[in-house]
Design a protein around this motif. Structure first.
Motif, PDB file in Angstrom:
ATOM      1  N   LEU A  27       2.094 -17.699  10.418  1.00 32.45           N
ATOM      2  CA  LEU A  27       2.045 -17.761   8.957  1.00 32.45           C
ATOM      3  C   LEU A  27       0.684 -18.193   8.421  1.00 32.45           C
ATOM      4  CD1 LEU A  27       5.566 -19.153   8.030  1.00 32.45           C
ATOM      5  CD2 LEU A  27       4.736 -16.819   7.900  1.00 32.45           C
ATOM      6  N   SER A  28      -0.089 -18.895   9.219  1.00 35.83           N
ATOM      7  CA  SER A  28      -1.416 -19.280   8.756  1.00 35.83           C
ATOM      8  C   SER A  28      -2.384 -18.096   8.768  1.00 35.83           C
ATOM      9  CB  SER A  28      -1.978 -20.413   9.614  1.00 35.83           C
ATOM     10  OG  SER A  28      -2.180 -19.972  10.943  1.00 35.83           O
ATOM     11  N   LYS A  29      -2.028 -17.029   9.510  1.00 36.53           N
ATOM     12  CA  LYS A  29      -2.877 -15.848   9.590  1.00 36.53           C
ATOM     13  C   LYS A  29      -2.214 -14.610   8.979  1.00 36.53           C
ATOM     14  CE  LYS A  29      -5.011 -17.527  13.798  1.00 36.53           C
ATOM     15  NZ  LYS A  29      -5.179 -17.332  15.236  1.00 36.53           N
ATOM     16  N   ALA A  30      -1.094 -14.808   8.306  1.00 35.49           N
ATOM     17  CA  ALA A  30      -0.343 -13.691   7.742  1.00 35.49           C
ATOM     18  C   ALA A  30      -1.055 -13.116   6.518  1.00 35.49           C
ATOM     19  CB  ALA A  30       1.057 -14.150   7.347  1.00 35.49           C
ATOM     20  N   SER A  31      -0.845 -11.815   6.307  1.00 29.86           N
ATOM     21  CA  SER A  31      -1.424 -11.168   5.132  1.00 29.86           C
ATOM     22  C   SER A  31      -0.645 -11.578   3.879  1.00 29.86           C
ATOM     23  CB  SER A  31      -1.380  -9.649   5.298  1.00 29.86           C
ATOM     24  OG  SER A  31      -0.042  -9.196   5.230  1.00 29.86           O
ATOM     25  N   LYS A  32      -1.182 -11.231   2.742  1.00 32.43           N
ATOM     26  CA  LYS A  32      -0.522 -11.572   1.467  1.00 32.43           C
ATOM     27  C   LYS A  32       0.841 -10.885   1.367  1.00 32.43           C
ATOM     28  CE  LYS A  32      -4.191 -13.346  -1.000  1.00 32.43           C
ATOM     29  NZ  LYS A  32      -4.130 -14.662  -1.503  1.00 32.43           N
ATOM     30  N   LEU A  33       0.936  -9.656   1.842  1.00 30.94           N
ATOM     31  CA  LEU A  33       2.203  -8.929   1.815  1.00 30.94           C
ATOM     32  C   LEU A  33       3.233  -9.597   2.723  1.00 30.94           C
ATOM     33  CD1 LEU A  33       3.871  -6.526   0.840  1.00 30.94           C
ATOM     34  CD2 LEU A  33       2.947  -5.224   2.763  1.00 30.94           C
ATOM     35  N   GLN A  34       2.827 -10.000   3.913  1.00 28.23           N
ATOM     36  CA  GLN A  34       3.738 -10.683   4.826  1.00 28.23           C
ATOM     37  C   GLN A  34       4.199 -12.008   4.237  1.00 28.23           C
ATOM     38  OE1 GLN A  34       1.102 -10.676   8.213  1.00 28.23           O
ATOM     39  NE2 GLN A  34       2.402  -9.206   9.298  1.00 28.23           N
ATOM     40  N   MET A  35       3.310 -12.718   3.582  1.00 26.03           N
ATOM     41  CA  MET A  35       3.690 -13.984   2.950  1.00 26.03           C
ATOM     42  C   MET A  35       4.656 -13.751   1.796  1.00 26.03           C
ATOM     43  SD  MET A  35       2.431 -16.465   4.608  1.00 26.03           S
ATOM     44  CE  MET A  35       2.502 -17.858   3.507  1.00 26.03           C
ATOM     45  N   ALA A  36       4.450 -12.675   1.041  1.00 25.45           N
ATOM     46  CA  ALA A  36       5.353 -12.355  -0.062  1.00 25.45           C
ATOM     47  C   ALA A  36       6.745 -12.003   0.464  1.00 25.45           C
ATOM     48  CB  ALA A  36       4.796 -11.201  -0.885  1.00 25.45           C
ATOM     49  N   VAL A  37       6.817 -11.237   1.543  1.00 28.09           N
ATOM     50  CA  VAL A  37       8.110 -10.886   2.146  1.00 28.09           C
ATOM     51  C   VAL A  37       8.799 -12.146   2.657  1.00 28.09           C
ATOM     52  CG1 VAL A  37       9.200  -9.706   4.097  1.00 28.09           C
ATOM     53  CG2 VAL A  37       7.496  -8.514   2.726  1.00 28.09           C
ATOM     54  N   PHE A  38       8.043 -13.014   3.305  1.00 25.68           N
ATOM     55  CA  PHE A  38       8.593 -14.260   3.816  1.00 25.68           C
ATOM     56  C   PHE A  38       9.147 -15.128   2.678  1.00 25.68           C
ATOM     57  CE2 PHE A  38       8.081 -18.728   5.027  1.00 25.68           C
ATOM     58  CZ  PHE A  38       8.906 -18.771   6.140  1.00 25.68           C
ATOM     59  N   ALA A  39       8.385 -15.262   1.611  1.00 24.75           N
ATOM     60  CA  ALA A  39       8.805 -16.083   0.472  1.00 24.75           C
ATOM     61  C   ALA A  39      10.053 -15.498  -0.195  1.00 24.75           C
ATOM     62  CB  ALA A  39       7.672 -16.198  -0.537  1.00 24.75           C
ATOM     63  N   TYR A  40      10.090 -14.180  -0.343  1.00 23.77           N
ATOM     64  CA  TYR A  40      11.252 -13.528  -0.949  1.00 23.77           C
ATOM     65  C   TYR A  40      12.505 -13.755  -0.099  1.00 23.77           C
ATOM     66  CZ  TYR A  40      14.458  -9.828  -2.298  1.00 23.77           C
ATOM     67  OH  TYR A  40      15.584  -9.148  -2.661  1.00 23.77           O
ATOM     68  N   LYS A  41      12.376 -13.556   1.213  1.00 27.10           N
ATOM     69  CA  LYS A  41      13.523 -13.749   2.099  1.00 27.10           C
ATOM     70  C   LYS A  41      13.990 -15.196   2.087  1.00 27.10           C
ATOM     71  CE  LYS A  41      13.847 -11.379   5.929  1.00 27.10           C
ATOM     72  NZ  LYS A  41      13.586 -10.758   7.236  1.00 27.10           N
ATOM     73  N   LEU A  42      13.047 -16.134   2.041  1.00 30.66           N
ATOM     74  CA  LEU A  42      13.384 -17.548   1.982  1.00 30.66           C
ATOM     75  C   LEU A  42      14.124 -17.882   0.687  1.00 30.66           C
ATOM     76  CD1 LEU A  42      12.999 -20.286   3.424  1.00 30.66           C
ATOM     77  CD2 LEU A  42      10.938 -20.550   2.070  1.00 30.66           C
ATOM     78  N   TRP A  43      13.645 -17.346  -0.428  1.00 27.81           N
ATOM     79  CA  TRP A  43      14.278 -17.582  -1.730  1.00 27.81           C
ATOM     80  C   TRP A  43      15.704 -17.028  -1.766  1.00 27.81           C
ATOM     81  CZ3 TRP A  43      15.237 -13.805  -5.709  1.00 27.81           C
ATOM     82  CH2 TRP A  43      15.647 -14.351  -6.913  1.00 27.81           C
TER      83      TRP A  43
END
Length: 50
Positions: A27-43
């Motif tokens: 996650l420290s090296k993830a792209s902005k899109l990967q971080m957005a997908v992660f945040a959406y799934k977490l929410w």
């Protein structure tokens, strides 16, 4: 009603969106899109469990 919608979204997410943990994405090296997908799934997961 709200919880039912989020449970449905969680099931769809599991089938459609990629699993970042199975891909071993750092996650420290993830792209902005990967971080957005992660945040959406977490929410969605958080709201389906409330």
């Amino acid at each position: 009603m709200k919880k039912t919608v989020f449970k449905l979204l969680a099931k769809l997410n599991k089938k459609i969106l990629p699993s970042l943990t199975k891909e071993k994405v750092d996650l420290s090296k993830a792209s902005k899109l990967q971080m957005a997908v992660f945040a959406y799934k977490l929410w969605v997961t958080k709201n389906s469990l409330d």
